[in-house]
Design a protein around this motif. Sequence first.
Motif: not given
Length: 147
Positions: A91, A97, A99-100, A118, A120-121, A123-127
């Motif tokens: 994504y 954003d 990022l984590t 992993t 993620t942004n 919102d917890g969405r996997t990037v």
Amino acid sequence: MTDPDAQKLAEECANAMFARDQASQHLGMEIVSVSPGKAVLTMTVTEQMIQGHGSCHGGYLFTLSDSAFAFACNSYDKATVASGCSIDYMYGAKVGDKLTATAEEQSRGGRTGIYDITLTNQDGRTVALFRGRSYQVRGSVRNLEES
């Protein structure tokens, strides 16, 4: 439950490495947490990280993931480098954003290890999903001159 001595060692290793890590510092990365075999780093996407399609360049996503990998696999005070890694982009990330990158050790034995990261942004969405293979070299993480 993490052994307090092992936790302290992981934190000392992360502090020593980060103090020398001009690349991660320059990109605004921050260490959220570190423990034996694990690390969590964050980075905010800036305008300078945007590529021609309007999203964060994959190289920056790779770099954040690679940095989390480095802090996780060097948490034992055994100088360790990447022997290989791969990334799958899921994504796009946009300007602003946060990022984590969460790195977790999957296997460690002898001089080698496998780590999954992993990304993620906010919102917890996997990037992205990153897998790194590590190789232990000679020397101490905390005391570079011993390397």
